[in-house]
Design a protein around this motif. Structure first.
Motif, PDB file in Angstrom:
ATOM      1  N   ALA A 145      -0.902   6.118 -23.466  1.00 45.90           N
ATOM      2  CA  ALA A 145      -2.279   5.605 -23.425  1.00 45.90           C
ATOM      3  C   ALA A 145      -2.936   5.751 -22.059  1.00 45.90           C
ATOM      4  N   GLY A 146      -2.166   5.990 -21.012  1.00 45.35           N
ATOM      5  CA  GLY A 146      -2.678   5.889 -19.644  1.00 45.35           C
ATOM      6  C   GLY A 146      -3.335   7.155 -19.106  1.00 45.35           C
ATOM      7  N   GLY A 147      -3.383   7.232 -17.796  1.00 46.08           N
ATOM      8  CA  GLY A 147      -4.090   8.312 -17.112  1.00 46.08           C
ATOM      9  C   GLY A 147      -3.496   9.683 -17.350  1.00 46.08           C
ATOM     10  N   HIS A 148      -2.203   9.735 -17.691  1.00 48.02           N
ATOM     11  CA  HIS A 148      -1.585  11.019 -18.015  1.00 48.02           C
ATOM     12  C   HIS A 148      -1.518  11.234 -19.528  1.00 48.02           C
ATOM     13  N   GLY A 149      -2.203  10.362 -20.279  1.00 45.78           N
ATOM     14  CA  GLY A 149      -2.252  10.487 -21.738  1.00 45.78           C
ATOM     15  C   GLY A 149      -3.686  10.349 -22.209  1.00 45.78           C
ATOM     16  N   MET A 150      -3.911   9.372 -23.079  1.00 47.93           N
ATOM     17  CA  MET A 150      -5.213   9.224 -23.740  1.00 47.93           C
ATOM     18  C   MET A 150      -6.380   9.091 -22.763  1.00 47.93           C
ATOM     19  N   VAL A 151      -6.245   8.202 -21.775  1.00 47.75           N
ATOM     20  CA  VAL A 151      -7.356   7.994 -20.835  1.00 47.75           C
ATOM     21  C   VAL A 151      -7.585   9.248 -19.990  1.00 47.75           C
ATOM     22  N   GLY A 152      -6.509   9.941 -19.642  1.00 50.33           N
ATOM     23  CA  GLY A 152      -6.648  11.219 -18.940  1.00 50.33           C
ATOM     24  C   GLY A 152      -7.418  12.221 -19.780  1.00 50.33           C
ATOM     25  N   GLY A 153      -7.101  12.299 -21.066  1.00 47.78           N
ATOM     26  CA  GLY A 153      -7.790  13.203 -21.972  1.00 47.78           C
ATOM     27  C   GLY A 153      -9.269  12.865 -22.102  1.00 47.78           C
TER      28      GLY A 153
ATOM     29  N   GLU B 141       0.829  -1.207   0.000  1.00 48.81           N
ATOM     30  CA  GLU B 141       0.000   0.000   0.000  1.00 48.81           C
ATOM     31  C   GLU B 141       0.864   1.259   0.000  1.00 48.81           C
ATOM     32  N   GLU B 142       2.000   1.167   0.652  1.00 45.75           N
ATOM     33  CA  GLU B 142       2.938   2.290   0.599  1.00 45.75           C
ATOM     34  C   GLU B 142       3.456   2.468  -0.836  1.00 45.75           C
ATOM     35  N   ALA B 143       3.728   1.344  -1.487  1.00 44.69           N
ATOM     36  CA  ALA B 143       4.246   1.411  -2.869  1.00 44.69           C
ATOM     37  C   ALA B 143       3.182   1.926  -3.833  1.00 44.69           C
ATOM     38  N   ILE B 144       1.933   1.493  -3.643  1.00 41.97           N
ATOM     39  CA  ILE B 144       0.857   1.996  -4.511  1.00 41.97           C
ATOM     40  C   ILE B 144       0.753   3.508  -4.368  1.00 41.97           C
ATOM     41  N   ASP B 145       0.834   3.970  -3.139  1.00 38.07           N
ATOM     42  CA  ASP B 145       0.742   5.408  -2.873  1.00 38.07           C
ATOM     43  C   ASP B 145       1.837   6.170  -3.624  1.00 38.07           C
ATOM     44  N   ARG B 146       2.999   5.535  -3.726  1.00 40.43           N
ATOM     45  CA  ARG B 146       4.140   6.147  -4.405  1.00 40.43           C
ATOM     46  C   ARG B 146       3.969   6.101  -5.930  1.00 40.43           C
ATOM     47  N   PHE B 147       3.516   4.947  -6.438  1.00 37.59           N
ATOM     48  CA  PHE B 147       3.416   4.770  -7.894  1.00 37.59           C
ATOM     49  C   PHE B 147       2.144   5.398  -8.469  1.00 37.59           C
ATOM     50  N   LEU B 148       1.179   5.681  -7.614  1.00 35.79           N
ATOM     51  CA  LEU B 148      -0.104   6.203  -8.097  1.00 35.79           C
ATOM     52  C   LEU B 148      -0.500   7.402  -7.246  1.00 35.79           C
ATOM     53  N   PRO B 149       0.266   8.490  -7.365  1.00 35.13           N
ATOM     54  CA  PRO B 149      -0.006   9.660  -6.524  1.00 35.13           C
ATOM     55  C   PRO B 149      -1.275  10.382  -6.953  1.00 35.13           C
ATOM     56  N   ARG B 150      -1.823  11.154  -6.028  1.00 34.93           N
ATOM     57  CA  ARG B 150      -2.919  12.057  -6.367  1.00 34.93           C
ATOM     58  C   ARG B 150      -2.467  13.021  -7.451  1.00 34.93           C
ATOM     59  N   THR B 151      -3.396  13.455  -8.282  1.00 28.02           N
ATOM     60  CA  THR B 151      -3.055  14.367  -9.363  1.00 28.02           C
ATOM     61  C   THR B 151      -4.006  15.552  -9.338  1.00 28.02           C
ATOM     62  N   ASP B 152      -3.462  16.725  -9.380  1.00 30.92           N
ATOM     63  CA  ASP B 152      -4.309  17.906  -9.535  1.00 30.92           C
ATOM     64  C   ASP B 152      -4.734  17.997 -10.985  1.00 30.92           C
ATOM     65  N   GLY B 153      -5.514  18.989 -11.297  1.00 30.45           N
ATOM     66  CA  GLY B 153      -5.894  19.180 -12.684  1.00 30.45           C
ATOM     67  C   GLY B 153      -7.174  18.426 -12.979  1.00 30.45           C
ATOM     68  N   PRO B 154      -7.689  18.659 -14.191  1.00 30.69           N
ATOM     69  CA  PRO B 154      -9.026  18.153 -14.518  1.00 30.69           C
ATOM     70  C   PRO B 154      -9.114  16.630 -14.606  1.00 30.69           C
ATOM     71  N   GLU B 155      -7.965  15.932 -14.734  1.00 35.08           N
ATOM     72  CA  GLU B 155      -8.030  14.480 -14.752  1.00 35.08           C
ATOM     73  C   GLU B 155      -7.912  13.892 -13.334  1.00 35.08           C
ATOM     74  N   GLY B 156      -7.956  14.788 -12.336  1.00 33.91           N
ATOM     75  CA  GLY B 156      -7.803  14.342 -10.946  1.00 33.91           C
ATOM     76  C   GLY B 156      -8.809  13.294 -10.514  1.00 33.91           C
ATOM     77  N   GLN B 157     -10.042  13.412 -11.023  1.00 31.13           N
ATOM     78  CA  GLN B 157     -11.080  12.455 -10.604  1.00 31.13           C
ATOM     79  C   GLN B 157     -10.747  11.024 -11.036  1.00 31.13           C
ATOM     80  N   LEU B 158     -10.087  10.917 -12.186  1.00 33.34           N
ATOM     81  CA  LEU B 158      -9.678   9.583 -12.646  1.00 33.34           C
ATOM     82  C   LEU B 158      -8.748   8.934 -11.635  1.00 33.34           C
ATOM     83  N   PHE B 159      -7.757   9.702 -11.173  1.00 38.68           N
ATOM     84  CA  PHE B 159      -6.782   9.151 -10.237  1.00 38.68           C
ATOM     85  C   PHE B 159      -7.412   8.913  -8.872  1.00 38.68           C
TER      86      PHE B 159
END
Lengths: 301, 301
Positions: free
Chosen positions: B155-163, A22-40
């Protein structure tokens, strides 16, 4: 080590893997600002809303057999967990199994919406390949490429997605034991096999060792699935965190509907024993994998 | 070569790529017997139901600049086409754009069902990574791994799917030109950029050459998208093979809704010219790529 000591150290090891993963997931999949934030947010909601982290555990333990560094193992472990979670998100969709709850929480399409659930699944699958091919690992390119290829084979149309297709097509159809075994080998077995092999690939294991891990995983995966069917047939929805007896209601053939409760229980035990025997060429470093084979048939959720 | 000669050889080259790519898809995605056969039927239905094969064309032409063998280029070209087609299948779903027609044919969820459409998309995305990591290629592992990583990023969340996420969240929202440019750069630009770079990666291109291809792809992708918006605003549903004016009906901001028809047309022409200038360091081997930049703003469907 007595049986109860072994079970205890298994539980401790599992808890340790859960924390590290879970620590690693948190590192590899950080929160993202911006309009695609909901996806993350949806991706993180899905991966952090519980789960046994059983596949990551298998990666970490199989890697440990060959002295693989824990950061390398964790990256592969998170990649496999991403694929597992993506498959759950898509399986839960209204057009598939139409589930409202997973681990006692609203499923992604209930918490967010269907479009976000489809896209979060897509992005998690893609992230898995990004992680395996990542540049900040020490493995040589051939090893990482081997992992990519094996994951793609395990997850694709001739693996997990193929199994899910057969599963959906099987509602109301009477399957025989051979068909359901093949279905489950694809739907859940292929990814479990990859989880067990991944540690070996990272550790440059011999063909014999890889073969033993594959055979172990094959029996383990089937035992796991039969136990799942038993839990679904006997289970307590509250303990399971999801609806029970869904299979019977959907008219799906399961190991239990074909074999009956008693023979299904016997079969699970037999497969668990067989899985353990496949580990004979490994020393006590494989004890937790041995315990895992006992765990899958004794778990209550 | 006169302009009309160039346009003609461009059309011939496109037709040649279409034939080769479709032959390669047939080889990499064969029919499958057995209960998962319907999945492969749906995947093949989606990839064979038309399309310009524009991304495969970009892969093949960028590869040709560096003398890459056509079999290697075709494998990457099919991988990218699989990702493109998967994105269309999922975008067409009822919970997304809810489209009934694509290339004048029923969309996958209309021809089959929603579950099959979700799974066929999933399987095509996975197949793309299987193809790129495939064992029967001559490229070294590092090159193939680089392709895997770049595709996953595109293709991922910071590319196509993010868009696509941003696009869905933008219905009824007034976007400015900067936001819509970023949206399209992610949603369609990232994969087009990868298509152009893939040939360079396969051909061990210099950083300068890769950068030029990336800059070319960036402008090409935006020009392509503006032309798409113009076609949607002005277009003829019959010619396009899909519903026209969907964007306006959905209240989506497009380049046309923000810039107006005339300025959108000017902008597309400007980007097309810029794209061509980025190819200045390549000789006449890049003429078809130059022609492609003219094609995208002049096409009628």
């Amino acid at each position: 080590m007595t049986r109860s000591d072994a079970a205890q150290s298994f539980e401790e090891a599992m808890a340790e893997v859960v924390a590290k993963v879970e620590e690693a997931i948190d590192r590899f999949l950080p929160r993202t600002d911006g309009p695609e934030g909901q996806l993350f947010e949806a991706m993180r909601y899905a991966v952090f809303s519980g789960g046994k982290r059983f596949r990551p555990f298998l990666v970490c333990e199989s890697a440990r057999l060959f002295g693989v560094g824990s950061q390398s193992a964790l990256r592969a472990a998170v990649a496999i967990e991403c694929v597992h979670i993506y498959s759950l998100i898509h399986d839960d969709l209204p057009c598939m199994d139409d589930d409202d709850l997973r681990h006692g929480q609203p499923t992604v399409h209930r918490k967010f919406d269907e479009a976000t659930a489809v896209l979060a699944g897509d992005a998690l699958l893609t992230l898995a390949f990004e992680l395996l091919s990542g540049v900040d690992t020490h493995e040589d390119a051939r090893v990482r490429l081997d992992l990519v290829r094996r994951l793609a084979e395990a997850a694709g149309g001739h693996g997990m997605v193929g199994g899910q297709t057969i599963d959906l097509a099987s509602e109301g159809v009477t399957l025989d034991i051979g068909s359901i075994t093949r279905l489950q080998r694809l739907k859940t077995g292929a990814l479990i096999a990859f989880a067990c092999e991944a540690g070996g690939v990272l550790g440059h294991a011999s063909p014999e060792a890889l073969h033993a891990l594959h055979a172990y995983a094959h029996d383990l995966g089937l035992a796991y699935q039969i136990a799942d069917d038993l839990l679904d047939a006997e289970g307590d929805a509250e303990l399971m965190g999801k609806a029970a007896r869904k299979d019977a209601e959907a008219g799906k053939a399961t190991f239990v509907s074909i074999l009956g409760l008693d023979r299904a229980r016997d079969q699970a035990r037999l497969l668990s024993d067989q899985a353990i025997q496949h580990l004979d060429l490994f020393d006590e470093k494989a004890d937790l994998l041995r315990e895992a084979a006992r765990f899958v048939i004794n778990r209550r959720n």
